[in-house]
Design a protein around this motif. Sequence first.
Motif, mmCIF file in Angstrom:
data_model
loop_
_atom_site.group_PDB
_atom_site.id
_atom_site.type_symbol
_atom_site.label_atom_id
_atom_site.label_comp_id
_atom_site.label_asym_id
_atom_site.label_seq_id
_atom_site.Cartn_x
_atom_site.Cartn_y
_atom_site.Cartn_z
ATOM 1 N N UNK A 250 -11.824 120.256 -80.456
ATOM 2 C CA UNK A 250 -11.140 118.967 -80.604
ATOM 3 C C UNK A 250 -12.129 117.815 -80.408
ATOM 4 N N UNK A 251 -13.023 117.932 -79.446
ATOM 5 C CA UNK A 251 -14.010 116.863 -79.209
ATOM 6 C C UNK A 251 -14.897 116.659 -80.436
ATOM 7 N N UNK A 252 -15.155 117.730 -81.183
ATOM 8 C CA UNK A 252 -15.990 117.624 -82.391
ATOM 9 C C UNK A 252 -15.223 116.960 -83.530
ATOM 10 N N UNK A 253 -13.938 117.308 -83.687
ATOM 11 C CA UNK A 253 -13.159 116.640 -84.743
ATOM 12 C C UNK A 253 -12.955 115.170 -84.398
ATOM 13 N N UNK A 254 -12.758 114.870 -83.108
ATOM 14 C CA UNK A 254 -12.623 113.463 -82.694
ATOM 15 C C UNK A 254 -13.901 112.689 -83.006
ATOM 16 N N UNK A 255 -15.034 113.297 -82.699
ATOM 17 C CA UNK A 255 -16.318 112.652 -83.003
ATOM 18 C C UNK A 255 -16.449 112.401 -84.504
ATOM 19 N N UNK A 256 -16.156 113.415 -85.294
ATOM 20 C CA UNK A 256 -16.281 113.272 -86.746
ATOM 21 C C UNK A 256 -15.353 112.170 -87.269
ATOM 22 N N UNK A 257 -14.155 112.080 -86.719
ATOM 23 C CA UNK A 257 -13.202 111.046 -87.135
ATOM 24 C C UNK A 257 -13.767 109.649 -86.880
ATOM 25 N N UNK A 258 -14.529 109.504 -85.814
ATOM 26 C CA UNK A 258 -15.127 108.212 -85.454
ATOM 27 C C UNK A 258 -16.420 107.921 -86.215
ATOM 28 N N UNK A 259 -16.940 108.903 -86.964
ATOM 29 C CA UNK A 259 -18.216 108.744 -87.678
ATOM 30 C C UNK A 259 -18.049 109.153 -89.145
ATOM 31 N N UNK A 260 -17.477 108.263 -89.966
ATOM 32 C CA UNK A 260 -17.243 108.598 -91.376
ATOM 33 C C UNK A 260 -18.525 108.933 -92.147
ATOM 34 N N UNK A 261 -19.656 108.399 -91.714
ATOM 35 C CA UNK A 261 -20.926 108.727 -92.384
ATOM 36 C C UNK A 261 -21.262 110.210 -92.196
ATOM 37 N N UNK A 262 -20.895 110.769 -91.042
ATOM 38 C CA UNK A 262 -21.125 112.189 -90.804
ATOM 39 C C UNK A 262 -20.154 113.043 -91.615
ATOM 40 N N UNK A 263 -18.955 112.549 -91.829
ATOM 41 C CA UNK A 263 -18.000 113.255 -92.688
ATOM 42 C C UNK A 263 -18.535 113.306 -94.114
#
Length: 196
Positions: free
Chosen positions: A151-164
């Motif tokens: 969950x912490x990784x999906x939360x991080x990804x949600x906050x970093x659209x460039x990483x998505x």
Amino acid sequence: METASKTERSPEPPVRILVETLTHLVPGNGSYERTYAILHRICQHHWDCDFTVPKFRYATYNCQFAINNRRCFFLVDYGKSQNDDDVPVLYYEWTGETLKPLPRLATDPEIQAKLKEDLPFTRQRSKREKREVPIRRLVKSRLHYEEYIKRSETDYMREHPEDIMWLKAHLRPRLWRTFVAAMNASRSADDPVMKE
């Protein structure tokens, strides 16, 4: 049922067993289940028991189960030794049904170097400084290995659209869909649904 002579089945420790196979031949679902399926088969083949820690130690290499036909390896170590050069290595191929002897691995210089330098029988504490892996690379790896994305990784990804966007550019479409499903499964009520 696999058959072998008792001397072949019960090598005394110390011993190493290296198994080569293809990712799609490993039974089970997900990284954990598939890894332990092979580890149990190795131990059952030789010692009529399941794999247990700390009695046995293991390592894997290239077990990206989300990709078919990927050559991968499972290593089981049993026992202790003062001299790694005295530890015999038994080589096998997992066919999807049975373990077959595979002596050609003993003459493969790349395999021998990896065993000696990167995976010594007597494990030493690493003197190398561990580098922190970027979350986007960690998520990509989890997808390839069919591991759970935290969950912490999906939360991080949600906050970093460039990483998505980076992840989308570096994944196969099937794995991208798996990532989107994981993002949507872990979203809170305030988070928008992610589209493929």
